[in-house]
Design a protein around this motif. Structure first.
Motif, PDB file in Angstrom:
ATOM      1  N   PRO A 181       0.825  -1.209   0.000  1.00 34.08           N
ATOM      2  CA  PRO A 181       0.000   0.000   0.000  1.00 34.08           C
ATOM      3  C   PRO A 181       0.863   1.264   0.000  1.00 34.08           C
ATOM      4  CG  PRO A 181       0.071  -0.955   2.205  1.00 34.08           C
ATOM      5  CD  PRO A 181       0.887  -1.869   1.319  1.00 34.08           C
ATOM      6  N   TYR A 182       2.144   1.125   0.391  1.00 35.09           N
ATOM      7  CA  TYR A 182       3.012   2.314   0.461  1.00 35.09           C
ATOM      8  C   TYR A 182       3.541   2.724  -0.914  1.00 35.09           C
ATOM      9  CZ  TYR A 182       6.927   5.388   1.045  1.00 35.09           C
ATOM     10  OH  TYR A 182       7.773   6.453   0.896  1.00 35.09           O
ATOM     11  N   VAL A 183       3.873   1.729  -1.759  1.00 41.42           N
ATOM     12  CA  VAL A 183       4.487   2.043  -3.063  1.00 41.42           C
ATOM     13  C   VAL A 183       3.601   2.980  -3.907  1.00 41.42           C
ATOM     14  CG1 VAL A 183       5.449   1.062  -5.193  1.00 41.42           C
ATOM     15  CG2 VAL A 183       5.865  -0.074  -3.006  1.00 41.42           C
ATOM     16  N   PRO A 184       2.271   2.786  -3.963  1.00 42.64           N
ATOM     17  CA  PRO A 184       1.443   3.750  -4.708  1.00 42.64           C
ATOM     18  C   PRO A 184       1.521   5.159  -4.139  1.00 42.64           C
ATOM     19  CG  PRO A 184       0.203   1.750  -4.309  1.00 42.64           C
ATOM     20  CD  PRO A 184       1.473   1.628  -3.507  1.00 42.64           C
ATOM     21  N   ILE A 185       1.667   5.258  -2.802  1.00 35.88           N
ATOM     22  CA  ILE A 185       1.771   6.596  -2.184  1.00 35.88           C
ATOM     23  C   ILE A 185       3.092   7.251  -2.596  1.00 35.88           C
ATOM     24  CG2 ILE A 185       1.996   7.822   0.035  1.00 35.88           C
ATOM     25  CD1 ILE A 185       0.073   5.716   1.218  1.00 35.88           C
ATOM     26  N   ASP A 186       4.161   6.460  -2.535  1.00 35.72           N
ATOM     27  CA  ASP A 186       5.476   6.980  -2.940  1.00 35.72           C
ATOM     28  C   ASP A 186       5.437   7.455  -4.395  1.00 35.72           C
ATOM     29  OD1 ASP A 186       8.606   6.953  -2.382  1.00 35.72           O
ATOM     30  OD2 ASP A 186       8.271   6.098  -4.382  1.00 35.72           O
ATOM     31  N   GLY A 187       4.784   6.658  -5.244  1.00 34.99           N
ATOM     32  CA  GLY A 187       4.669   7.044  -6.654  1.00 34.99           C
ATOM     33  C   GLY A 187       3.831   8.307  -6.806  1.00 34.99           C
ATOM     34  N   ALA A 188       2.684   8.335  -6.107  1.00 35.00           N
ATOM     35  CA  ALA A 188       1.761   9.471  -6.233  1.00 35.00           C
ATOM     36  C   ALA A 188       2.424  10.782  -5.820  1.00 35.00           C
ATOM     37  CB  ALA A 188       0.519   9.212  -5.385  1.00 35.00           C
ATOM     38  N   MET A 189       3.328  10.723  -4.828  1.00 37.24           N
ATOM     39  CA  MET A 189       4.007  11.947  -4.371  1.00 37.24           C
ATOM     40  C   MET A 189       4.830  12.577  -5.499  1.00 37.24           C
ATOM     41  SD  MET A 189       5.034  11.373  -0.382  1.00 37.24           S
ATOM     42  CE  MET A 189       5.949   9.882  -0.500  1.00 37.24           C
ATOM     43  N   ASN A 190       5.196  11.735  -6.466  1.00 38.94           N
ATOM     44  CA  ASN A 190       5.968  12.226  -7.616  1.00 38.94           C
ATOM     45  C   ASN A 190       5.153  12.209  -8.907  1.00 38.94           C
ATOM     46  OD1 ASN A 190       8.793  12.431  -6.339  1.00 38.94           O
ATOM     47  ND2 ASN A 190       8.099  10.385  -5.760  1.00 38.94           N
ATOM     48  N   GLY A 191       3.850  11.991  -8.767  1.00 41.84           N
ATOM     49  CA  GLY A 191       2.970  11.958  -9.946  1.00 41.84           C
ATOM     50  C   GLY A 191       3.148  10.698 -10.786  1.00 41.84           C
ATOM     51  N   ILE A 192       3.632   9.625 -10.146  1.00 46.73           N
ATOM     52  CA  ILE A 192       3.917   8.391 -10.892  1.00 46.73           C
ATOM     53  C   ILE A 192       2.956   7.271 -10.482  1.00 46.73           C
ATOM     54  CG2 ILE A 192       5.676   6.578 -11.293  1.00 46.73           C
ATOM     55  CD1 ILE A 192       6.506   9.262 -12.483  1.00 46.73           C
ATOM     56  N   ILE A 193       2.411   6.582 -11.470  1.00 46.93           N
ATOM     57  CA  ILE A 193       1.596   5.396 -11.181  1.00 46.93           C
ATOM     58  C   ILE A 193       2.558   4.229 -11.005  1.00 46.93           C
ATOM     59  CG2 ILE A 193      -0.140   3.803 -12.085  1.00 46.93           C
ATOM     60  CD1 ILE A 193      -1.405   6.129 -13.557  1.00 46.93           C
ATOM     61  N   ALA A 194       2.618   3.710  -9.771  1.00 48.27           N
ATOM     62  CA  ALA A 194       3.577   2.642  -9.465  1.00 48.27           C
ATOM     63  C   ALA A 194       3.008   1.261  -9.792  1.00 48.27           C
ATOM     64  CB  ALA A 194       3.949   2.718  -7.990  1.00 48.27           C
ATOM     65  N   GLY A 195       3.912   0.272  -9.782  1.00 51.85           N
ATOM     66  CA  GLY A 195       3.534  -1.101 -10.154  1.00 51.85           C
ATOM     67  C   GLY A 195       2.381  -1.652  -9.337  1.00 51.85           C
ATOM     68  N   SER A 196       2.382  -1.408  -8.021  1.00 48.40           N
ATOM     69  CA  SER A 196       1.313  -2.000  -7.219  1.00 48.40           C
ATOM     70  C   SER A 196      -0.042  -1.379  -7.543  1.00 48.40           C
ATOM     71  CB  SER A 196       1.623  -1.918  -5.719  1.00 48.40           C
ATOM     72  OG  SER A 196       1.947  -0.620  -5.363  1.00 48.40           O
ATOM     73  N   LEU A 197      -0.043  -0.078  -7.895  1.00 51.66           N
ATOM     74  CA  LEU A 197      -1.320   0.531  -8.280  1.00 51.66           C
ATOM     75  C   LEU A 197      -1.815  -0.084  -9.595  1.00 51.66           C
ATOM     76  CD1 LEU A 197      -3.305   2.561  -7.191  1.00 51.66           C
ATOM     77  CD2 LEU A 197      -2.135   4.360  -8.424  1.00 51.66           C
ATOM     78  N   LEU A 198      -0.872  -0.363 -10.501  1.00 51.29           N
ATOM     79  CA  LEU A 198      -1.249  -1.036 -11.757  1.00 51.29           C
ATOM     80  C   LEU A 198      -1.838  -2.412 -11.461  1.00 51.29           C
ATOM     81  CD1 LEU A 198       1.809  -0.299 -14.094  1.00 51.29           C
ATOM     82  CD2 LEU A 198      -0.487   0.679 -14.255  1.00 51.29           C
ATOM     83  N   LEU A 210      -1.413  17.006  -5.297  1.00 49.38           N
ATOM     84  CA  LEU A 210      -0.299  17.868  -4.853  1.00 49.38           C
ATOM     85  C   LEU A 210       0.888  17.791  -5.810  1.00 49.38           C
ATOM     86  CD1 LEU A 210      -0.311  17.291  -0.977  1.00 49.38           C
ATOM     87  CD2 LEU A 210      -0.963  19.369  -2.208  1.00 49.38           C
ATOM     88  N   ALA A 211       1.055  16.641  -6.455  1.00 47.17           N
ATOM     89  CA  ALA A 211       2.186  16.482  -7.386  1.00 47.17           C
ATOM     90  C   ALA A 211       1.882  17.095  -8.755  1.00 47.17           C
ATOM     91  CB  ALA A 211       2.525  14.999  -7.539  1.00 47.17           C
ATOM     92  N   GLY A 212       0.646  17.593  -8.925  1.00 47.86           N
ATOM     93  CA  GLY A 212       0.289  18.234 -10.193  1.00 47.86           C
ATOM     94  C   GLY A 212      -0.247  17.245 -11.216  1.00 47.86           C
ATOM     95  N   GLY A 213      -0.780  16.110 -10.745  1.00 47.98           N
ATOM     96  CA  GLY A 213      -1.400  15.126 -11.654  1.00 47.98           C
ATOM     97  C   GLY A 213      -0.471  13.971 -12.006  1.00 47.98           C
ATOM     98  N   ILE A 214      -0.945  13.151 -12.931  1.00 48.20           N
ATOM     99  CA  ILE A 214      -0.179  11.958 -13.316  1.00 48.20           C
ATOM    100  C   ILE A 214       0.864  12.351 -14.368  1.00 48.20           C
ATOM    101  CG2 ILE A 214      -0.346   9.661 -14.392  1.00 48.20           C
ATOM    102  CD1 ILE A 214      -3.252   9.576 -13.255  1.00 48.20           C
ATOM    103  N   LYS A 215       2.118  12.021 -14.081  1.00 48.41           N
ATOM    104  CA  LYS A 215       3.196  12.401 -14.999  1.00 48.41           C
ATOM    105  C   LYS A 215       3.838  11.201 -15.684  1.00 48.41           C
ATOM    106  CE  LYS A 215       4.218  16.422 -12.176  1.00 48.41           C
ATOM    107  NZ  LYS A 215       4.873  16.784 -10.947  1.00 48.41           N
ATOM    108  N   GLY A 216       3.595  10.030 -15.146  1.00 47.96           N
ATOM    109  CA  GLY A 216       4.224   8.855 -15.756  1.00 47.96           C
ATOM    110  C   GLY A 216       3.849   7.575 -15.054  1.00 47.96           C
ATOM    111  N   VAL A 217       4.428   6.480 -15.561  1.00 49.60           N
ATOM    112  CA  VAL A 217       4.147   5.148 -15.016  1.00 49.60           C
ATOM    113  C   VAL A 217       5.491   4.464 -14.756  1.00 49.60           C
ATOM    114  CG1 VAL A 217       3.055   2.904 -15.502  1.00 49.60           C
ATOM    115  CG2 VAL A 217       2.012   5.006 -16.372  1.00 49.60           C
ATOM    116  N   ASP A 218       5.601   3.837 -13.580  1.00 52.43           N
ATOM    117  CA  ASP A 218       6.836   3.113 -13.261  1.00 52.43           C
ATOM    118  C   ASP A 218       6.468   1.759 -12.650  1.00 52.43           C
ATOM    119  OD1 ASP A 218       9.249   2.170 -12.484  1.00 52.43           O
ATOM    120  OD2 ASP A 218       9.737   3.785 -11.083  1.00 52.43           O
ATOM    121  N   PRO A 219       6.323   0.728 -13.499  1.00 47.87           N
ATOM    122  CA  PRO A 219       5.859  -0.582 -12.999  1.00 47.87           C
ATOM    123  C   PRO A 219       6.800  -1.202 -11.967  1.00 47.87           C
ATOM    124  CG  PRO A 219       5.766  -0.497 -15.404  1.00 47.87           C
ATOM    125  CD  PRO A 219       6.514   0.717 -14.957  1.00 47.87           C
ATOM    126  N   LEU A 220       8.083  -0.891 -12.019  1.00 45.30           N
ATOM    127  CA  LEU A 220       9.041  -1.535 -11.105  1.00 45.30           C
ATOM    128  C   LEU A 220       9.450  -0.621  -9.946  1.00 45.30           C
ATOM    129  CD1 LEU A 220      11.341  -3.380 -13.691  1.00 45.30           C
ATOM    130  CD2 LEU A 220       9.251  -4.178 -12.595  1.00 45.30           C
TER     131      LEU A 220
END
Ligand code: SF4
Ligand code: SF4
Ligand code: SF4
Length: 239
Positions: free
Chosen positions: A26-43, A107-117
Motif C-alpha cells: 500500500p506504500y508504493v502507490p503513495i510513494d509514486g503518487a508523491m511524484n505523480g507516478i503510477i507505481a507497479g502495485s497501483l497497476l 499535490l504532485a500536479g497530476g499523473i506524470k508517468g508510469v513506473d511498474p518496477l
C-alpha cells in the motif's frame, strides 16, 4: 484434484512473496503518487479490479500469497468470523489510503508517468537483509490477526486490495456482464451443512445459495463447498 492445484498455486505464490511483496504494497502507490507516478502495485490493483469484473474474488483463493498463509492459520483457528463488523475496519483503511493517494497525485500536479518496477530492484522487492524486516512484519501481521480473529480474519479486516476486487465484481454485476458464480441445485441439497463448515469466508453457503447462486462479494471461488458437497448440489457456473 482441483483443491490440490489451487493449493499448489498459492504455495508457489507465497514462496515468491519476497520477490512480489512491493507489488502488493500500500506504500508504493503513495510513494509514486508523491511524484505523480503510477507505481507497479497501483497497476496491479487496477488489474485486479478488471479481472474481478469477470472472476469476482477468485484472486483471493487462487493467486494471492496471503491465501496460503490464511489457510495455514485456519489449522490453528478455524472459527467463523463476523464478516460485517470486520468489513467496517477494512473499508475505513481503504478510504483513508485511497484519499491519501489521490491527494498526493493532486499535490504532485497530476499523473506524470508510469513506473511498474518502482521501489524494486529490477522487479525484486526484498533485495537486502534489511528489507526482510518489512517482509516478516507483513507475514506476522496477517498471521497474528488470522489466528486471533478466526477464518481469514486479516483478509476481512485489513486487506487494502480486496476493495478493488469487490468493486470490480459489483460493477460487473450491475452491468450484467457474464461472471463466475457458485450455483446450486437445491433439489439435491440434504442440508448436511458440510459446505458451511468448509467455507473459508464464513459464508452460510446452504442459505446463500437458496435462490440458485451465491451472490455475495465475500465468495472467493475457492471451490471448497463445491468439492465437499457429496450430493453434487453446488458447481461453478457463468452467470
Ligand atoms: S483479501 Fe486481500 S490478502 Fe486476503 S486473499 Fe484477498 S487480496 Fe489477498
Ligand atoms: S454440502 Fe451440499 S448437500 Fe450439504 S448443505 Fe451444502 S449444498 Fe446441501
Ligand atoms: S462459498 Fe464456496 S467457493 Fe465461495 S468462498 Fe465459500 S467455500 Fe469458497
Amino acid at each position: 484434484m482441483r483443491q490440490k492445484i489451487r493449493k499448489a498455486l498459492v504455495i508457489i505464490s507465497l514462496l515468491l512473496f519476497p520477490i512480489t511483496l512491493n507489488f502488493f504494497s500500500p506504500y508504493v502507490p503513495i510513494d509514486g503518487a508523491m511524484n505523480g507516478i503510477i507505481a507497479g502495485s497501483l497497476l496491479l490493483f487496477m488489474f485486479m479490479f478488471v479481472t474481478a469484473i469477470f472472476f469476482g474474488r477468485a484472486w483471493c483463493s487462487w493467486v494471492c500469497p496471503m491465501a496460503c498463509l490464511s489457510e495455514m492459520c485456519q489449522g490453528i483457528n478455524n472459527k467463523k468470523v463476523n464478516v460485517k463488523r470486520l468489513k467496517i475496519i477494512r473499508y475505513f483503511i481503504f478510504a483513508v489510503w485511497a484519499g491519501f493517494v489521490i491527494a498526493m497525485f493532486i499535490l504532485a500536479g497530476g499523473i506524470k508517468g508510469v513506473d511498474p518496477l518502482r521501489l524494486t530492484s529490477h522487479g525484486i522487492s526484498v533485495d537486502s537483509p534489511a528489507k526482510f524486516i518489512i517482509y516478516y512484519f507483513v507475514l506476522a501481521l496477517f498471521f497474528i490477526i488470522s489466528i486471533t480473529v478466526g477464518k481469514r480474519g486479516a483478509c476481512h479486516s485489513i486487506c487494502w486490495m480486496s476493495p478493488f476486487l469487490v468493486g470490480g465484481f459489483t460493477i460487473g454485476k450491475w452491468l450484467n456482464i457474464p461472471q463466475l458464480r457458485i450455483t446450486s441445485d437445491k433439489s439435491l441439497c440434504v442440508e448436511c451443512g458440510a459446505c458451511n463448515k468448509k467455507c473459508p469466508m464464513s459464508i452460510n453457503v446452504s442459505l446463500s445459495s437458496k435462490d440458485g447462486s451465491i451472490e455475495t462479494s465475500d465468495c472467493i471461488f475457492c471451490g471448497e463447498c463445491v468439492d465437499h458437497c457429496k450430493k453434487k448440489a453446488l458447481r461453478y457456473s457463468i452467470r
